[in-house]
Design a protein around this motif. Structure first.
Motif, PDB file in Angstrom:
ATOM      1  N   VAL A 273       7.416  10.072 -16.192  1.00 58.54           N
ATOM      2  CA  VAL A 273       6.568  10.051 -14.996  1.00 58.54           C
ATOM      3  C   VAL A 273       6.620   8.683 -14.331  1.00 58.54           C
ATOM      4  N   LEU A 274       6.538   7.617 -15.126  1.00 56.01           N
ATOM      5  CA  LEU A 274       6.557   6.266 -14.565  1.00 56.01           C
ATOM      6  C   LEU A 274       7.896   5.962 -13.896  1.00 56.01           C
ATOM      7  N   MET A 275       8.993   6.393 -14.495  1.00 54.30           N
ATOM      8  CA  MET A 275      10.295   6.144 -13.898  1.00 54.30           C
ATOM      9  C   MET A 275      10.456   6.923 -12.601  1.00 54.30           C
ATOM     10  N   THR A 276       9.989   8.161 -12.577  1.00 55.87           N
ATOM     11  CA  THR A 276      10.071   8.956 -11.350  1.00 55.87           C
ATOM     12  C   THR A 276       9.231   8.329 -10.246  1.00 55.87           C
ATOM     13  N   ALA A 277       8.035   7.870 -10.608  1.00 52.81           N
ATOM     14  CA  ALA A 277       7.172   7.222  -9.626  1.00 52.81           C
ATOM     15  C   ALA A 277       7.790   5.925  -9.126  1.00 52.81           C
ATOM     16  N   THR A 278       8.465   5.188 -10.010  1.00 49.73           N
ATOM     17  CA  THR A 278       9.109   3.940  -9.600  1.00 49.73           C
ATOM     18  C   THR A 278      10.247   4.206  -8.628  1.00 49.73           C
ATOM     19  N   ALA A 279      10.982   5.274  -8.842  1.00 47.32           N
ATOM     20  CA  ALA A 279      12.050   5.628  -7.899  1.00 47.32           C
ATOM     21  C   ALA A 279      11.483   5.882  -6.510  1.00 47.32           C
ATOM     22  N   ALA A 280      10.364   6.607  -6.453  1.00 44.82           N
ATOM     23  CA  ALA A 280       9.725   6.857  -5.161  1.00 44.82           C
ATOM     24  C   ALA A 280       9.259   5.555  -4.523  1.00 44.82           C
ATOM     25  N   ALA A 281       8.673   4.671  -5.330  1.00 41.64           N
ATOM     26  CA  ALA A 281       8.195   3.399  -4.808  1.00 41.64           C
ATOM     27  C   ALA A 281       9.347   2.551  -4.279  1.00 41.64           C
ATOM     28  N   ALA A 282      10.460   2.544  -5.009  1.00 45.67           N
ATOM     29  CA  ALA A 282      11.618   1.764  -4.561  1.00 45.67           C
ATOM     30  C   ALA A 282      12.157   2.293  -3.243  1.00 45.67           C
ATOM     31  N   MET A 283      12.225   3.610  -3.092  1.00 44.71           N
ATOM     32  CA  MET A 283      12.699   4.180  -1.838  1.00 44.71           C
ATOM     33  C   MET A 283      11.741   3.858  -0.696  1.00 44.71           C
ATOM     34  N   THR A 284      10.444   3.924  -0.960  1.00 40.29           N
ATOM     35  CA  THR A 284       9.469   3.589   0.079  1.00 40.29           C
ATOM     36  C   THR A 284       9.652   2.151   0.548  1.00 40.29           C
ATOM     37  N   GLY A 285       9.818   1.228  -0.389  1.00 37.93           N
ATOM     38  CA  GLY A 285      10.037  -0.168  -0.017  1.00 37.93           C
ATOM     39  C   GLY A 285      11.287  -0.343   0.812  1.00 37.93           C
ATOM     40  N   TYR A 286      12.352   0.363   0.439  1.00 35.54           N
ATOM     41  CA  TYR A 286      13.592   0.246   1.217  1.00 35.54           C
ATOM     42  C   TYR A 286      13.416   0.799   2.624  1.00 35.54           C
TER      43      TYR A 286
ATOM     44  N   ALA B  23       5.225   6.570   2.619  1.00 35.38           N
ATOM     45  CA  ALA B  23       4.923   7.020   1.260  1.00 35.38           C
ATOM     46  C   ALA B  23       5.321   8.478   1.064  1.00 35.38           C
ATOM     47  N   CYS B  24       5.136   9.292   2.091  1.00 34.27           N
ATOM     48  CA  CYS B  24       5.525  10.702   1.989  1.00 34.27           C
ATOM     49  C   CYS B  24       7.035  10.842   1.835  1.00 34.27           C
ATOM     50  N   PHE B  25       7.788  10.039   2.573  1.00 35.49           N
ATOM     51  CA  PHE B  25       9.245  10.104   2.433  1.00 35.49           C
ATOM     52  C   PHE B  25       9.692   9.573   1.071  1.00 35.49           C
ATOM     53  N   GLY B  26       9.047   8.514   0.598  1.00 33.46           N
ATOM     54  CA  GLY B  26       9.367   8.027  -0.740  1.00 33.46           C
ATOM     55  C   GLY B  26       9.064   9.063  -1.798  1.00 33.46           C
ATOM     56  N   THR B  27       7.956   9.781  -1.634  1.00 36.05           N
ATOM     57  CA  THR B  27       7.605  10.852  -2.564  1.00 36.05           C
ATOM     58  C   THR B  27       8.635  11.971  -2.508  1.00 36.05           C
ATOM     59  N   ALA B  28       9.115  12.272  -1.312  1.00 33.86           N
ATOM     60  CA  ALA B  28      10.145  13.309  -1.168  1.00 33.86           C
ATOM     61  C   ALA B  28      11.392  12.951  -1.984  1.00 33.86           C
ATOM     62  N   TYR B  29      11.736  11.677  -2.002  1.00 35.75           N
ATOM     63  CA  TYR B  29      12.887  11.241  -2.799  1.00 35.75           C
ATOM     64  C   TYR B  29      12.567  11.290  -4.290  1.00 35.75           C
ATOM     65  N   GLY B  30      11.394  10.790  -4.678  1.00 33.08           N
ATOM     66  CA  GLY B  30      11.035  10.772  -6.091  1.00 33.08           C
ATOM     67  C   GLY B  30      10.954  12.151  -6.706  1.00 33.08           C
ATOM     68  N   LEU B  31      10.535  13.142  -5.936  1.00 34.84           N
ATOM     69  CA  LEU B  31      10.407  14.516  -6.430  1.00 34.84           C
ATOM     70  C   LEU B  31      11.522  15.407  -5.898  1.00 34.84           C
ATOM     71  N   CYS B  32      12.682  14.820  -5.645  1.00 31.74           N
ATOM     72  CA  CYS B  32      13.798  15.598  -5.120  1.00 31.74           C
ATOM     73  C   CYS B  32      14.308  16.559  -6.201  1.00 31.74           C
TER      74      CYS B  32
ATOM     75  N   THR C 254       0.830  -1.208   0.000  1.00 33.62           N
ATOM     76  CA  THR C 254       0.000   0.000   0.000  1.00 33.62           C
ATOM     77  C   THR C 254       0.860   1.252   0.000  1.00 33.62           C
ATOM     78  N   ALA C 255       1.893   1.260   0.829  1.00 30.71           N
ATOM     79  CA  ALA C 255       2.776   2.427   0.892  1.00 30.71           C
ATOM     80  C   ALA C 255       3.512   2.641  -0.424  1.00 30.71           C
ATOM     81  N   VAL C 256       3.985   1.562  -1.018  1.00 26.35           N
ATOM     82  CA  VAL C 256       4.707   1.661  -2.292  1.00 26.35           C
ATOM     83  C   VAL C 256       3.800   2.237  -3.371  1.00 26.35           C
ATOM     84  N   ALA C 257       2.577   1.701  -3.457  1.00 28.33           N
ATOM     85  CA  ALA C 257       1.642   2.200  -4.475  1.00 28.33           C
ATOM     86  C   ALA C 257       1.275   3.663  -4.220  1.00 28.33           C
ATOM     87  N   LEU C 258       1.071   4.009  -2.946  1.00 24.37           N
ATOM     88  CA  LEU C 258       0.700   5.386  -2.614  1.00 24.37           C
ATOM     89  C   LEU C 258       1.822   6.356  -2.965  1.00 24.37           C
ATOM     90  N   SER C 259       3.056   5.981  -2.691  1.00 23.86           N
ATOM     91  CA  SER C 259       4.170   6.880  -3.012  1.00 23.86           C
ATOM     92  C   SER C 259       4.297   7.075  -4.523  1.00 23.86           C
TER      93      SER C 259
END
Length: 865
Positions: free
Chosen positions: A132-145, A158-167, A29-34
């Motif tokens: 967009v998909l690659m940026t979203a995947t980066a956020a998802a990968a960070m959230t999972g980690y 998910a918020c922290f993963g988003t912070a990384y994806g949109l850095c 859920t967190a990965v998808a949300l991020s």
């Protein structure tokens, strides 16, 4: 029967799996949300900036429009089976160039094939969706980690993963260089591989993560590996394990990384080897930006091309700054993460460590592409603090104080920070209100209200990131050159090119840099233009000697609209789009007149008499004649005078051509020569920038700048009846002219030369994916010359002889003929492919053996239990 109070056999393991299943569900859920939040923030920011596809402003700035969109257009052709060539050769660009290194550099991402799902004339949209998909995947990968590193609230993760994806790195730099997004994705996955190495788990999967990263783009993968080593050092410093166990973990990670890189060798080794033969670019010395700029780039809405994109959002930055003061975390953990982040930050600003980040080569462009590693460390540190729940008031006040100091330190920055403080202040105020409301609700037992305040955190994160993205979009558009999205002009030109295509009997040129420096890939045909980080030195040096211009410091050759070189390279059709006089370069929104012209040219393979190959000199006209094999130009002595009638200043190589004060309507210099009436006049001034025109001729623009651009030879018109040619120059900047800058072409001599080459040339030419076959007249002797650049990797043979490295004739492929062979065959294999395939096969075999050994150990362990 089962005793009372005892679970049936097999139920205990099922019950034990429930918490794990719940954690997986929460992580999913967190990965998808991020991923969703990141995509939403990026698209919303582009919409606010009215960027394509949400508005009229083009996204295709700099390399995005000049390289990626054309490369993806040709990738579409290859995937749909329409490409001229295969994965090894690109017949469209550079009169035939190596393709696999470009695939490994620009197109190896697993997301790239998605371009095939879009219509070809929507390639700009396809590239945007992939971004967009690659940026979203980066956020998802960070959230999972992050959730693997430490459990916590999925929404918060998910918020922290988003912070990384949109850095800042992703939004500022990688948004128009999609290949860099592969590093953004790879980094948290390699962090995960570090955890597996520490635990001695998943050796094969850990190595395959490295393989995927290096195959997708070894340039950013190298930086990601360095970042993972930083995390390894942090994790080893935190563990109380004995030194032997730590050494074993380092060895495990080293072996996995080595095998993973080896498995990717068939692709990355081709790219790496290809860089040995590229056009050399003088390295740019590193100059650290002021620390005020570094601080500013960690805050929202700031933009700077050559400065580190460290923005991760106010919330995530506050969390990272709170970590050193959070007494809930052990001192060793706080110290190690702070030292790591501080060391990486300092390494961005020191020349020797910058070289380490770039594998000891100065980058051609921004020197801060490794900033995503620091963004990842900051996000991870913030998560380790806030995943434990909100820190106490003292910790937050300390973090807020440091944030205020960062804002104060950025006040002296030379960057535009007009929007920074309002957005930063607004985020702090809203975040503070959410903090107070949540604390109040928790004390009162109003847990639903407390949960609602947490749900508003993603809104704050996405909203601020969207404003940041919009501001960066607009600033980048004003600072970098741009190219139009696909429109009616491109449709018109491509239709004309496709309708005229006669390959391989002759080439079709799509014109001179109408939309991008890679128009042959974007619009079709088989042109000279080819802009890549891997443009070969052999190709550029040959073209420069023949009068072709170049830009991008030599990496992007310009086509040459010249009948002599058209004859040499078998360019039988030219499509020209003449824009409206008011149009700016690349302005496809202004109507243009598209014309198609045909001319008789020799075949792709010609036969030249026995004798030495041409050796080029400084006279471009004579170089063309040597490659053609006939004298077709008159190159008269020139008289060059300034506006006031005085002779221009002579230099060792020719004449000075400088702008002069006064009316711009008057020429700054005038060239006078005498030629035969009716002959065609060509001007060769590679180092002159400005305009040139002769009486009753067209005005042409010459673009040249020392070290970055060289102007191509230009046709000015026809010699008038009196035989006196006057050419007026208007210099835009200081430059120079060759001693003899004008050549007069005799059309009848050229026609005779073309006829001779056509009669003795190949009777039939066919091309395959990465090869060429030509049928020659019986008894052909001398040298068969193939109008393809002689770059490393070509092998040729005459008749039934074995393929051998091709010889060269004026920079083109050459095959000696003895009068008995009636065929010529050439084949291309990129340098490094065979060695890469061998290394990759060996690494995969070792990985397979490691996987079998690991599986046997696990099976033996279960049997023992």
């Amino acid at each position: 029967m089962t005793p009372a109070g005892t679970a049936p056999a097999g139920s205990a393991p099922a019950a034990a799996e429930d918490p794990r299943r719940a954690r997986r569900r929460a992580t999913g859920t967190a990965v998808a949300l991020s991923a969703l939040l990141t995509a939403l923030g990026l698209c919303l920011g582009d919409a606010l900036a009215r960027m394509y596809p949400f508005g009229p402003a083009t996204r295709s700035v700099s390399d995005l429009g000049n390289q990626y969109v054309p490369f993806y257009a040709r990738w579409w052709d290859v995937l749909h089976g329409h490409g001229q060539g295969d994965l090894l050769i690109n017949w469209n660009s550079g009169y035939g160039t190596s393709y696999l290194p470009d695939v490994g550099t620009y197109l190896a991402s697993p997301f790239s094939p998605l371009v095939a799902l879009f219509p070809r004339d929507r390639v700009d949209l396809a590239v945007y969706v992939i971004t967009v998909l690659m940026t979203a995947t980066a956020a998802a990968a960070m959230t999972g980690y992050l959730l693997r590193l430490r459990r916590g609230n999925p929404v918060l993760a998910a918020c922290f993963g988003t912070a990384y994806g949109l850095c800042g790195f992703a939004v500022t730099d990688a948004a128009y260089n999609p290949m860099w997004l592969t590093g953004l994705i790879a980094l948290p996955l390699l962090f995960l591989g570090v955890e597996w190495a520490l635990e001695g788990r998943r050796p094969v999967l850990g190595a395959l993560l490295v393989t995927a990263a290096w195959a997708a783009n070894f340039y950013t993968a190298y930086m990601a590996v360095l970042g993972s080593l930083v995390v390894l050092a942090v994790r080893l410093a935190q563990t109380p394990a004995p030194w032997r166990a730590r050494a074993a973990a380092v060895l495990r990670l080293g072996v996995r990384t080595g095998l993973g890189i080896g498995a990717a060798a068939p692709l990355f080794l081709v790219v790496y080897t290809g860089t040995r033969y590229v056009w050399p670019i003088a390295p740019r010395d590193f100059h650290a930006v002021p620390w005020s700029d570094v601080l500013a780039r960690s805050l929202p809405t700031t933009y700077g091309f050559n400065s580190p994109g460290l923005y991760i959002g106010t919330f995530a930055l506050l969390a990272a700054l709170a970590m050193p003061f959070d007494r809930r975390i052990s001192g060793r953990i706080r110290a190690t993460w702070c030292v790591a982040a501080g060391a990486v930050l300092l390494s961005l600003q020191w020349g020797p460590t910058v070289l380490v980040w770039y594998a000891f080569t100065n980058p051609n462009g921004s020197s801060y592409r490794q900033a995503f590693v620091l963004c990842a460390l900051l996000v991870t540190a913030g998560w380790l603090s806030f995943s434990r729940g909100l820190p106490d008031r003292r910790t937050l006040l300390c973090a807020a104080g440091v944030l205020a100091a960062v804002a104060a330190g950025s006040a002296s920055s030379g960057l535009d920070i007009r929007w920074t403080l309002p957005v930063l202040g607004g985020s702090v105020v809203i975040g503070g209100l959410l903090y107070l409301l949540r604390r109040h609700a928790q004390r009162r037992g109003m847990y639903r209200l407390a949960a609602a305040t947490l749900a508003l955190l993603p809104v704050l994160q996405v909203g601020e990131a969207a404003v940041d993205t919009a501001r960066v979009d607009r600033n980048r558009l004003h600072h970098l050159d741009s190219h139009p999205a696909w429109g009616p002009w491109q449709d018109q030109v491509r239709q004309a090119v496709t309708a005229s295509d006669d390959w391989p009997r002759s080439r079709t040129e799509a014109g001179s840099e109408m939309v991008t420096a890679n128009d042959p890939q974007l619009l079709g045909g088989q042109g000279a233009e080819y802009y890549s980080s891997l443009t070969s030195e052999a190709w550029i040096s040959t073209m420069a000697k023949l009068g072709y211009g170049w830009t991008s410091r030599g990496r992007a050759p310009r086509t040459l609209d010249n009948p002599v070189t058209d004859a040499v390279f078998s360019v039988g059709t030219r499509v020209r789009a003449v824009p409206h006089p008011s149009a700016e370069p690349y302005d496809a929104s202004v109507p243009a007149t598209v014309t198609v012209s045909h001319q008789k040219v020799p075949p792709l393979v010609t036969v030249r008499p026995a004798g030495p190959a041409p050796r080029y000199g400084n006279d471009t006209f004579r170089n063309q004649e040597m490659l053609l094999g006939a004298t077709v130009y008159a190159v008269p002595d020139a008289r060059v005078v300034t506006r006031d009638g005085r002779q221009a200043q002579r230099t060792a190589d020719g004449w000075r051509a400088d702008p002069q004060s006064g009316s711009k309507a008057l020429p700054s210099q005038r060239i006078t020569v005498a030629c035969r009436p009716g002959w065609e006049v060509f001007l060769n001034t590679p180092h002159f920038g400005g305009t040139a025109a002769m009486a009753q001729g067209s005005t042409v623009r010459m673009v040249a700048a020392p070290g970055t651009q060289v102007a191509a030879m230009q046709r000015l018109g026809v010699v008038p009846a009196d035989g006196r040619v006057q050419i007026d120059l208007r210099a835009a900047k200081p430059g120079s002219l060759p001693l003899r800058p004008v050549g007069c072409l005799d059309p009848s001599r050229l026609a005779a030369a073309v006829g001779q080459l056509s009669r003795t040339g190949a009777t039939q030419v066919s091309v395959s994916g990465h090869g060429l076959h030509a049928e020659l007249p019986a008894g052909s002797v001398g040298t068969a010359v193939v109008a393809v650049p002689r770059t490393k990797g070509w092998q040729c043979a005459a008749g039934d002889a074995a393929l051998r490295p091709a010889q060269q004739y004026g920079g083109l492929l050459a095959v000696p003929l003895d009068g008995r062979a009636t065929t010529v065959d050439c084949s291309f294999t990129p340098p490094g492919l065979k060695a890469g395939a061998a290394l990759g096969t060996g690494s995969l075999l070792l990985l397979g053996a490691a996987g079998l050994w690991s599986a046997r150990r696990r099976r033996a362990g279960r049997l023992a239990l």
